[in-house]
Design a protein around this motif. Structure first.
Motif, PDB file in Angstrom:
ATOM      1  N   ASP A   1      13.304  43.094 -16.701  1.00  0.00           N
ATOM      2  CA  ASP A   1      12.250  42.176 -16.284  1.00  0.00           C
ATOM      3  C   ASP A   1      10.953  42.917 -15.998  1.00  0.00           C
ATOM      4  N   THR A   2      11.059  44.125 -15.433  1.00  0.00           N
ATOM      5  CA  THR A   2       9.861  44.898 -15.143  1.00  0.00           C
ATOM      6  C   THR A   2       9.117  45.253 -16.429  1.00  0.00           C
ATOM      7  N   VAL A   3       9.839  45.680 -17.456  1.00  0.00           N
ATOM      8  CA  VAL A   3       9.212  46.002 -18.737  1.00  0.00           C
ATOM      9  C   VAL A   3       8.598  44.750 -19.351  1.00  0.00           C
ATOM     10  N   LEU A   4       9.314  43.620 -19.264  1.00  0.00           N
ATOM     11  CA  LEU A   4       8.814  42.357 -19.812  1.00  0.00           C
ATOM     12  C   LEU A   4       7.484  41.981 -19.176  1.00  0.00           C
ATOM     13  N   VAL A   5       7.448  41.993 -17.841  1.00  0.00           N
ATOM     14  CA  VAL A   5       6.232  41.584 -17.143  1.00  0.00           C
ATOM     15  C   VAL A   5       5.130  42.617 -17.332  1.00  0.00           C
ATOM     16  N   SER A   6       5.482  43.901 -17.356  1.00  0.00           N
ATOM     17  CA  SER A   6       4.478  44.938 -17.587  1.00  0.00           C
ATOM     18  C   SER A   6       3.806  44.739 -18.943  1.00  0.00           C
ATOM     19  N   THR A   7       4.602  44.422 -19.956  1.00  0.00           N
ATOM     20  CA  THR A   7       4.046  44.170 -21.294  1.00  0.00           C
ATOM     21  C   THR A   7       3.155  42.935 -21.286  1.00  0.00           C
ATOM     22  N   LEU A   8       3.610  41.898 -20.589  1.00  0.00           N
ATOM     23  CA  LEU A   8       2.818  40.670 -20.480  1.00  0.00           C
ATOM     24  C   LEU A   8       1.486  40.957 -19.802  1.00  0.00           C
ATOM     25  N   LEU A   9       1.519  41.704 -18.700  1.00  0.00           N
ATOM     26  CA  LEU A   9       0.281  42.004 -17.985  1.00  0.00           C
ATOM     27  C   LEU A   9      -0.672  42.838 -18.835  1.00  0.00           C
ATOM     28  N   GLY A  10      -0.115  43.730 -19.662  1.00  0.00           N
ATOM     29  CA  GLY A  10      -0.973  44.505 -20.560  1.00  0.00           C
ATOM     30  C   GLY A  10      -1.741  43.603 -21.508  1.00  0.00           C
ATOM     31  N   LYS A  11      -1.070  42.592 -22.047  1.00  0.00           N
ATOM     32  CA  LYS A  11      -1.734  41.636 -22.937  1.00  0.00           C
ATOM     33  C   LYS A  11      -2.817  40.866 -22.191  1.00  0.00           C
ATOM     34  N   LEU A  12      -2.521  40.488 -20.952  1.00  0.00           N
ATOM     35  CA  LEU A  12      -3.485  39.693 -20.190  1.00  0.00           C
ATOM     36  C   LEU A  12      -4.691  40.535 -19.770  1.00  0.00           C
ATOM     37  N   VAL A  13      -4.462  41.798 -19.424  1.00  0.00           N
ATOM     38  CA  VAL A  13      -5.574  42.693 -19.094  1.00  0.00           C
ATOM     39  C   VAL A  13      -6.495  42.849 -20.299  1.00  0.00           C
ATOM     40  N   ASP A  14      -5.904  42.983 -21.478  1.00  0.00           N
ATOM     41  CA  ASP A  14      -6.708  43.089 -22.697  1.00  0.00           C
ATOM     42  C   ASP A  14      -7.564  41.841 -22.910  1.00  0.00           C
TER      43      ASP A  14
END
Length: 367
Positions: A174-187
């Motif tokens: 879940d941490t990797v999933l959300v980290s990846t999601l947040l990376g997309k949102l930061v972009d």
């Protein structure tokens, strides 16, 4: 059935209590998105209603930093230029992320007011509600499960701010999933704010939780400014100890005379929670004014314990008092659980259920 009354006394109306075990709610995806706002308990909070502990200067400093952070999130889109569709279609992208941190991470122990401050940030950010989102880490993962990863990115990428309460580091997937999601949102230019908890035994070890958080989100670390918030659990600050459990008769009677109350046997409720997805636990409590439980006992295993944690969070969010018989709530989790990988969740659940037990004391007096 109606209770008999003595001369000059008004009868107390009784009714068959609700049962959480009889409910199996179905929650559409659009409700999951629409409910990504601060929960009712934090609907009216603001920076001005946060009362810093005068002995903890980090609390006052956090308020000032977050007020400035909110003010910096203004702009044409944040002012609400046009409404968005449900999945974010047909709206302009958020502006690209400026230089410097576009996120804040509130690092501190239980009950120091991190959620109060996070909700205050959401309220203070100059954007219409449809352009900012607030949810727990679990609710965010549930949203991804309901919509799919790409649709979640598309839905949230036009937001001005995403607040994540209780960021959890105990599940690597879940941490990797959300980290990846947040990376997309930061972009996409979305500002981020998050909270997590330092364990009671780690409060003297500086930035223990912050270091864990920044390491686990890996490439996103540069986007977050850690804010340490010291202090004791306000839920127990100057308040009496949690009330001892009542007996079965008192709990049952209170459920019968309290409009909208539910009444369930605790072991049976734990079994029922296994049949309902945790994303639906909020809907499970719709319309419930008080939860009455008989025969509270230690949870039998970790999976059951984790489901109970989610239910405790939803009850706390909705300010639903919990009246119980059996063992006190600080005996729900075994010593092994309280020392294991999910201990943060269990300490939080104990703190919150204890607060809700205090809230329920009046139900017995009125019964």
């Amino acid at each position: 059935m109606s209770s008999s009354s003595s001369a000059g006394e008004s009868p107390i109306a009784e009714a068959t209590p609700l049962s959480l075990c009889s409910r199996e709610p179905r929650v559409p995806a659009d409700r999951l998105v629409a409910e990504m706002v601060p929960p009712p308990r934090f609907d009216a909070v603001r920076f001005g209603t946060y009362i810093p502990d005068p002995n903890q200067p980090s609390q006052t400093e956090a308020v000032h930093v977050l007020e400035s952070f909110a003010a910096g999130l203004g702009g044409a889109q944040a002012a609400g230029s046009g409404r968005r569709g449900f999945f974010g279609l047909g709206r302009p992208k958020a502006p690209k992320t400026p230089a410097g941190p576009r996120g804040v991470y509130l690092d501190g122990g239980y009950g120091v007011g991190k959620t109060h401050l996070l909700a205050s940030l959401w309220h203070a950010t100059p954007a219409e509600p449809s352009l900012k989102a607030f949810g727990t880490f679990v609710e965010l993962t549930n949203l991804v499960g309901a919509l799919g990863f790409q649709q979640t990115v598309q839905t949230l990428s036009g937001h001005r701010l995403l607040c994540i309460d209780e960021f959890e580091l105990d599940d690597p997937g879940d941490t990797v999933l959300v980290s990846t999601l947040l990376g997309k949102l930061v972009d996409a230019g979305v500002a981020l704010a998050a909270t997590s908890n330092t364990l009671p035994g780690k409060l003297g070890e500086g930035r223990f939780a912050a270091a864990d958080f920044l390491r686990e989100i890996q490439g996103l670390s540069a986007h977050f400014r850690p804010l340490r918030i010291d202090g004791e659990d306000y839920r127990h600050r100057g308040l009496p100890e949690a009330p001892a459990p009542f007996d079965d008769e008192q709990v049952t009677r209170a459920a019968q005379v309290t409009a909208g109350a539910s009444l369930d046997d605790f072991p049976r409720l734990l079994e029922h929670l296994a049949k309902v997805h945790p994303s639906r636990y909020g809907a499970l409590t719709d319309g419930v004014t008080a939860v009455c439980l008989t025969d509270v006992r230690p949870v039998p295993d970790q999976s059951t314990a984790l489901r109970l944690v989610v239910l405790a969070d939803r009850l706390y969010d909705r300010e639903v008092p919990v009246l119980a018989s059996g063992l006190p709530f600080d005996q729900l989790f075994s010593e092994e659980m309280l020392k294991g990988g999910y201990r943060k969740k269990y300490f939080r659940a104990i703190s919150r259920l204890t607060a809700l037990a205090r809230d329920a004391k009046g139900l017995v007096r009125t019964a």
